[in-house]
Design an enzyme around this catalytic site. Structure first.
Site, mmCIF file in Angstrom:
data_model
loop_
_atom_site.group_PDB
_atom_site.id
_atom_site.type_symbol
_atom_site.label_atom_id
_atom_site.label_comp_id
_atom_site.label_asym_id
_atom_site.label_seq_id
_atom_site.Cartn_x
_atom_site.Cartn_y
_atom_site.Cartn_z
ATOM 1 N N THR A 18 -34.378 10.993 -12.523
ATOM 2 C CA THR A 18 -34.920 10.454 -11.283
ATOM 3 C C THR A 18 -36.431 10.576 -11.198
ATOM 4 O OG1 THR A 18 -32.873 10.999 -10.110
ATOM 5 C CG2 THR A 18 -34.812 10.633 -8.761
ATOM 6 N N ASP A 62 -29.928 8.866 -18.740
ATOM 7 C CA ASP A 62 -29.401 9.595 -17.593
ATOM 8 C C ASP A 62 -28.872 10.928 -18.089
ATOM 9 O OD1 ASP A 62 -27.233 10.468 -15.636
ATOM 10 O OD2 ASP A 62 -28.070 8.737 -14.580
ATOM 11 N N SER A 64 -26.473 12.631 -17.248
ATOM 12 C CA SER A 64 -25.012 12.681 -17.366
ATOM 13 C C SER A 64 -24.554 12.322 -18.779
ATOM 14 C CB SER A 64 -24.361 11.725 -16.361
ATOM 15 O OG SER A 64 -24.670 12.098 -15.037
ATOM 16 N N THR A 282 -16.873 34.831 -14.040
ATOM 17 C CA THR A 282 -16.369 34.731 -12.679
ATOM 18 C C THR A 282 -16.664 33.370 -12.061
ATOM 19 O OG1 THR A 282 -16.507 35.628 -10.427
ATOM 20 C CG2 THR A 282 -18.481 35.825 -11.798
ATOM 21 N N CYS A 284 -17.291 33.128 -8.993
ATOM 22 C CA CYS A 284 -18.253 33.416 -7.929
ATOM 23 C C CYS A 284 -19.665 33.048 -8.378
ATOM 24 C CB CYS A 284 -18.219 34.886 -7.540
ATOM 25 S SG CYS A 284 -16.606 35.459 -6.958
#
Length: 347
Positions: A18, A62, A64, A282, A284
């Site tokens: 971008t 890109d 991705s 994890t 988290c």
């Protein structure tokens, strides 16, 4: 104390993303612009009194579509130009930036210069863009030296929204806001306000006469499995039965906990016995794996699962790619996953 020497020089590498877009005044469509015209679009660069050169991927990609072959190309570019520049800035799409930063931190062994990845949430040609500030500050950090003439930040980093973070500690957390990245388990290396304040105690130390050793062998026969309540045996068995699978990053609960079902432990144990390296991290955002803490984690340890400590998914995946690609045995990989290679885990 920070300074920018007049003989500093920065190589700006534009992969895509971008940040490198401007709006076509006739069609209104966002298009990639030529970085040879960088100073025309960002006149503030003229106030920097050091050399800035650019290298542009053609065509821009890109993020991705990022693949290990592009990481290898970035390593080649940095290696070939290593003696010519004080530092490097890589402009990159945000979606896979943390993977690229992690991979480069492992592939650039012995790095003694700044490699700063940055990007933006809005194109650089848009009025409210965050791209200009991210780019200008990244360039300034890449050129910054201390009073001895050594680089302030001799490691791979991500700079975004006023924060400089260790690349292999960083993950993307936000798709909409400017504060897109966060380093949950390691402090910021610098904060940019009126002044750029470096957190010296947490930055890699510059080492005299250290030589760069690039690594270009990667193996991506890796899977990532995120546990969830009710996950079925056939799902886990199918993943572990993938032909050619060398390693699995297992995203567990809390401090490294997982179901105690006999079939689950059996599946993992059999896979480890076959030589598949299973790394426990994890789910988290912050915290670390402690498999000795609860019985649910201890069973994983007994099955042969290795701790990923406080590693991000991006770091665990790319570290495994490097270790497998380097030809280490399964046991050697397990041992090295418990050691910090580039400051990616706290042991």
């Amino acid at each position: 104390m920070k300074k920018t020497a007049h003989n500093s020089s920065v190589l700006l590498i534009y992969t895509g993303g971008t940040i490198g877009m401007i709006e076509n005044s006739e069609t209104g469509v966002l298009e990639n612009f030529n970085f040879e015209q960088l100073q025309k679009h960002i006149p503030e660069l003229n106030r920097l009194d050091f050399q800035i050169d650019s290298y542009q991927f053609n065509p821009p990609m890109d993020s991705s579509d990022m693949i290990p072959e592009i990481w290898k190309e970035l390593v080649r570019i940095i290696n070939e130009n290593y003696e010519k520049y004080t530092g490097f800035v890589i402009l990159h799409g945000t979606d896979t930036m943390a993977y690229t930063a992690s991979a480069l931190s492992f592939m650039l062994e012995g790095l003694n210069k700044p490699v700063i990845l940055t990007g933006s949430q809005l194109p650089i040609g848009v009025l409210r863009t965050d791209g200009k500030e991210n780019l200008l500050t990244s360039i300034e950090i890449a050129a910054a030296q201390n009073n001895k003439g050594n680089p302030m930040v001799p490691e791979v980093c991500i700079f975004f929204e006023n924060h400089l973070m260790r690349g292999n500690r960083t993950t993307k957390i936000n798709a909409d806001n400017f504060n897109a990245f966060r380093s949950f388990n390691y402090p910021a290396l610098a904060e940019a306000g009126i002044h750029i304040r470096f957190n010296h105690v947490h930055i890699h130390t510059y080492k005299e006469n250290q030589k760069l050793t690039p690594h270009l062998s990667l193996d991506s026969n890796i899977a990532v499995l995120k546990l969830f309540p009710g996950i079925q045996e056939n799902v886990i068995a199918a993943i572990l039965a993938i032909e050619g699978l060398r390693a699995l990053v297992l995203e567990t609960y809390g401090s490294g906990n997982a179901p105690r079902k006999p079939w689950f432990i059996r599946c993992l144990s059999e896979a480890c016995h076959k030589g598949i390296v299973i790394v426990n991290i994890t789910q988290c955002n912050s915290g670390t794996v402690e498999m000795e803490r609860y019985e649910t984690g201890y069973q994983l340890l007994q099955a042969g699962v290795v701790s990923g400590h406080d590693s991000t998914t991006e770091s665990a995946v790319t570290k495994l790619m490097l270790l497998i690609g380097s030809g280490y045995s399964s046991q050697e990989i397990r041992e090295r996953m418990n050691c910090s290679i580039a400051g990616e885990i706290s042991v």
